[in-house]
Write a protein that holds these residues in place. Structure first.
Motif, PDB file in Angstrom:
ATOM      1  N   TYR A 148      42.080  42.090  31.163  1.00  0.00           N
ATOM      2  CA  TYR A 148      41.660  41.340  32.395  1.00  0.00           C
ATOM      3  C   TYR A 148      40.294  40.867  32.542  1.00  0.00           C
ATOM      4  O   TYR A 148      39.870  39.946  33.031  1.00  0.00           O
ATOM      5  CB  TYR A 148      42.198  42.045  33.801  1.00  0.00           C
ATOM      6  CG  TYR A 148      43.566  42.213  33.933  1.00  0.00           C
ATOM      7  CD1 TYR A 148      44.373  41.308  33.759  1.00  0.00           C
ATOM      8  CD2 TYR A 148      44.103  43.326  34.441  1.00  0.00           C
ATOM      9  CE1 TYR A 148      45.840  41.447  33.772  1.00  0.00           C
ATOM     10  CE2 TYR A 148      45.441  43.638  34.765  1.00  0.00           C
ATOM     11  CZ  TYR A 148      46.232  42.478  34.448  1.00  0.00           C
ATOM     12  OH  TYR A 148      47.541  42.610  34.585  1.00  0.00           O
ATOM     13  N   ASP A 156      36.975  38.790  39.482  1.00  0.00           N
ATOM     14  CA  ASP A 156      37.874  38.104  38.729  1.00  0.00           C
ATOM     15  C   ASP A 156      38.893  39.141  38.294  1.00  0.00           C
ATOM     16  O   ASP A 156      40.223  38.847  38.355  1.00  0.00           O
ATOM     17  CB  ASP A 156      37.561  36.905  37.883  1.00  0.00           C
ATOM     18  CG  ASP A 156      37.050  35.899  38.626  1.00  0.00           C
ATOM     19  OD1 ASP A 156      37.165  35.413  39.672  1.00  0.00           O
ATOM     20  OD2 ASP A 156      36.074  34.878  37.894  1.00  0.00           O
ATOM     21  N   ALA A 160      42.860  39.706  39.364  1.00  0.00           N
ATOM     22  CA  ALA A 160      43.847  39.517  38.603  1.00  0.00           C
ATOM     23  C   ALA A 160      44.730  40.766  38.512  1.00  0.00           C
ATOM     24  O   ALA A 160      46.045  40.881  38.566  1.00  0.00           O
ATOM     25  CB  ALA A 160      43.553  39.166  37.032  1.00  0.00           C
ATOM     26  N   HIS A 161      44.329  42.005  38.518  1.00  0.00           N
ATOM     27  CA  HIS A 161      44.866  43.088  38.332  1.00  0.00           C
ATOM     28  C   HIS A 161      45.738  43.422  39.597  1.00  0.00           C
ATOM     29  O   HIS A 161      47.073  43.852  39.753  1.00  0.00           O
ATOM     30  CB  HIS A 161      44.222  44.545  37.944  1.00  0.00           C
ATOM     31  CG  HIS A 161      44.454  45.630  38.320  1.00  0.00           C
ATOM     32  ND1 HIS A 161      45.546  46.242  37.176  1.00  0.00           N
ATOM     33  CD2 HIS A 161      44.199  46.671  39.003  1.00  0.00           C
ATOM     34  CE1 HIS A 161      46.040  47.339  37.648  1.00  0.00           C
ATOM     35  NE2 HIS A 161      45.091  47.800  38.702  1.00  0.00           N
ATOM     36  N   GLU A 163      46.736  41.175  42.029  1.00  0.00           N
ATOM     37  CA  GLU A 163      47.662  40.264  42.085  1.00  0.00           C
ATOM     38  C   GLU A 163      48.999  40.741  41.398  1.00  0.00           C
ATOM     39  O   GLU A 163      50.165  40.717  41.738  1.00  0.00           O
ATOM     40  CB  GLU A 163      47.203  39.028  41.951  1.00  0.00           C
ATOM     41  CG  GLU A 163      46.436  38.489  42.972  1.00  0.00           C
ATOM     42  CD  GLU A 163      47.121  38.038  44.190  1.00  0.00           C
ATOM     43  OE1 GLU A 163      48.156  37.325  44.240  1.00  0.00           O
ATOM     44  OE2 GLU A 163      46.936  38.967  45.272  1.00  0.00           O
ATOM     45  N   TYR A 195      51.098  34.267  35.032  1.00  0.00           N
ATOM     46  CA  TYR A 195      49.826  34.673  35.106  1.00  0.00           C
ATOM     47  C   TYR A 195      48.707  33.715  36.058  1.00  0.00           C
ATOM     48  O   TYR A 195      48.147  34.274  36.516  1.00  0.00           O
ATOM     49  CB  TYR A 195      49.576  34.940  33.848  1.00  0.00           C
ATOM     50  CG  TYR A 195      50.185  35.859  32.833  1.00  0.00           C
ATOM     51  CD1 TYR A 195      49.508  37.329  32.996  1.00  0.00           C
ATOM     52  CD2 TYR A 195      51.299  35.986  32.379  1.00  0.00           C
ATOM     53  CE1 TYR A 195      50.052  38.153  32.199  1.00  0.00           C
ATOM     54  CE2 TYR A 195      51.887  36.803  31.628  1.00  0.00           C
ATOM     55  CZ  TYR A 195      51.403  38.178  31.744  1.00  0.00           C
ATOM     56  OH  TYR A 195      51.992  39.084  30.954  1.00  0.00           O
ATOM     57  N   HIS A 196      49.201  32.589  35.705  1.00  0.00           N
ATOM     58  CA  HIS A 196      48.066  31.820  36.226  1.00  0.00           C
ATOM     59  C   HIS A 196      47.376  31.803  37.753  1.00  0.00           C
ATOM     60  O   HIS A 196      46.275  31.778  38.107  1.00  0.00           O
ATOM     61  CB  HIS A 196      48.524  30.201  36.295  1.00  0.00           C
ATOM     62  CG  HIS A 196      47.510  29.204  36.581  1.00  0.00           C
ATOM     63  ND1 HIS A 196      46.462  28.857  35.967  1.00  0.00           N
ATOM     64  CD2 HIS A 196      47.489  28.424  37.819  1.00  0.00           C
ATOM     65  CE1 HIS A 196      45.658  28.006  36.589  1.00  0.00           C
ATOM     66  NE2 HIS A 196      46.289  27.595  37.855  1.00  0.00           N
ATOM     67  N   ALA A 198      47.049  34.601  39.365  1.00  0.00           N
ATOM     68  CA  ALA A 198      46.152  35.770  39.513  1.00  0.00           C
ATOM     69  C   ALA A 198      44.936  35.396  38.621  1.00  0.00           C
ATOM     70  O   ALA A 198      44.074  36.198  38.277  1.00  0.00           O
ATOM     71  CB  ALA A 198      46.859  36.928  38.768  1.00  0.00           C
ATOM     72  N   GLY A 199      44.849  34.048  38.377  1.00  0.00           N
ATOM     73  CA  GLY A 199      43.411  33.743  37.591  1.00  0.00           C
ATOM     74  C   GLY A 199      43.459  34.154  35.916  1.00  0.00           C
ATOM     75  O   GLY A 199      42.113  34.041  35.513  1.00  0.00           O
ATOM     76  N   VAL A 200      44.424  34.429  35.376  1.00  0.00           N
ATOM     77  CA  VAL A 200      44.478  34.890  34.236  1.00  0.00           C
ATOM     78  C   VAL A 200      44.892  33.397  33.238  1.00  0.00           C
ATOM     79  O   VAL A 200      45.838  32.912  33.306  1.00  0.00           O
ATOM     80  CB  VAL A 200      45.544  35.921  33.678  1.00  0.00           C
ATOM     81  CG1 VAL A 200      45.572  36.134  32.116  1.00  0.00           C
ATOM     82  CG2 VAL A 200      45.131  36.997  34.702  1.00  0.00           C
TER      83      VAL A 200
END
Length: 326
Positions: A148, A156, A160-161, A163, A195-196, A198-200
């Motif tokens: 992440y 960020d 991500a984690h 979310e 994933y998207h 969550a910003g990944v």
């Protein structure tokens, strides 16, 4: 009577007897909060809860889900672990390694470097005698949290984690109200569209999916010689030297791990060691050479002391080291 509170102001949870419970000896002293602090991904990490003197953690073990709580014992040189869930016995059995019982902080010489560094490190070492380098409960879970953090801001990474745990994790057993991270099988099934939000981005998402398919083998690295474990991590697609060193320091008990390629860490080291506000990996390696065997411990002490380098220009936050000091 209202429950006691810890430093954050949240109620301090009572700790009833768990499904597994053990007391064990710790050479010297152990500060469970500082020892485990870097495993938490942000102050709102739903898999952790930190209280004064104790830490709760939700994790998945080879025997199933578990919530672990660890704290120093009442008698000097002891600690206590309790856990709930199908994996309770397993994680309680691993608690000594998690708290760094095999670590050797007494072999660290804070005066090995420059006189400027010696003054700072000696003070930090004396102030944090219970900081130990231990193992994560799951190498795979730690690896995911480090992925992440690849090439993004700390903000960020924590988003991500949080979310993905909230969306695809599960309620953890026990009284702490934590959530388990998604299972490896769930990570492997998620598509990029999952994933998207969550910003990944696609590259990191694919790295997580590929690693998830080998999660059992990755978790088994806890019991392999360190050099073999590091080589196995380095062979994973999408896992470079920075990621290997982060995982080695956080989850494999490597007191000498040193994450090269970080945006801020060389500046922090150079500022502490020689009063220079900007530096690079090559100089960082030179400055930390006298501390061979304990370079990750040096980094951990600086984190514990909230020591950072001066910032100039925009307040970039490209890594967790940017949180130091300023």
């Amino acid at each position: 009577m209202s429950p006691r509170t810890h430093a954050s102001g949240r109620p301090r949870l009572p700790v009833p007897t768990g499904d597994a419970d053990a007391r064990f000896e710790v050479p010297g002293v152990v500060d469970v909060v500082e020892t485990l602090r870097l495993l938490r991904i942000g102050t709102h990490d739903p898999t952790f809860r930190f209280e004064a003197g104790r830490v709760w953690h939700a994790t998945r073990t080879p025997e199933g889900a578990a919530t672990l709580v660890v704290q120093a014992g009442k008698a000097p040189g002891t600690a206590r672990a309790r856990a709930w869930g199908p994996g309770a016995s397993w994680v309680v059995g691993e608690a000594p390694r998690v708290l760094g019982v095999g670590d050797a902080p007494e072999t660290f010489d804070p005066g090995a470097g420059s006189s400027r560094a010696a003054t700072k490190l000696r003070r930090l070492h004396e102030r944090h005698p219970g900081l130990r380098v231990g193992f994560g409960t799951s190498v795979f879970e730690t690896l995911v949290t480090v992925i992440y953090q690849q090439r993004v801001t700390w903000k960020d990474a924590t988003f991500a984690h949080g979310e993905l745990v909230k969306r695809y994790g599960d309620p953890a057993p026990g009284p702490a109200g934590l959530r388990l991270p998604p299972s490896a099988a769930r990570f492997a099934r998620l598509g990029y569209a999952d994933y998207h939000p969550a910003g990944v981005e696609r590259k990191r998402a694919e790295t997580i999916r590929r690693c998830a398919k080998q999660a059992e083998r990755i978790d088994a690295l806890r019991d392999r010689p360190l050099a073999e474990a590091r080589a196995a991590l380095a062979a994973l697609p999408g896992v470079g030297p920075w990621t290997v060193d982060m995982v080695a320091g956080l989850a494999l008990g490597d007191a000498d791990a040193l994450p090269e390629g970080d945006y801020h860490l060389p500046n922090v080291i150079a500022w502490v060691m020689e009063g220079v506000a900007r530096s690079d990996d090559a100089r960082m390696l030179e400055l930390l050479a006298p501390f061979a065997g304990h370079r990750w411990r040096v980094v951990r002490l600086l984190m514990a002391g909230n020591v950072g380098a001066p910032r100039f220009g925009p307040r970039l936050s490209r890594s967790r080291w940017a949180q130091l000091g300023h």
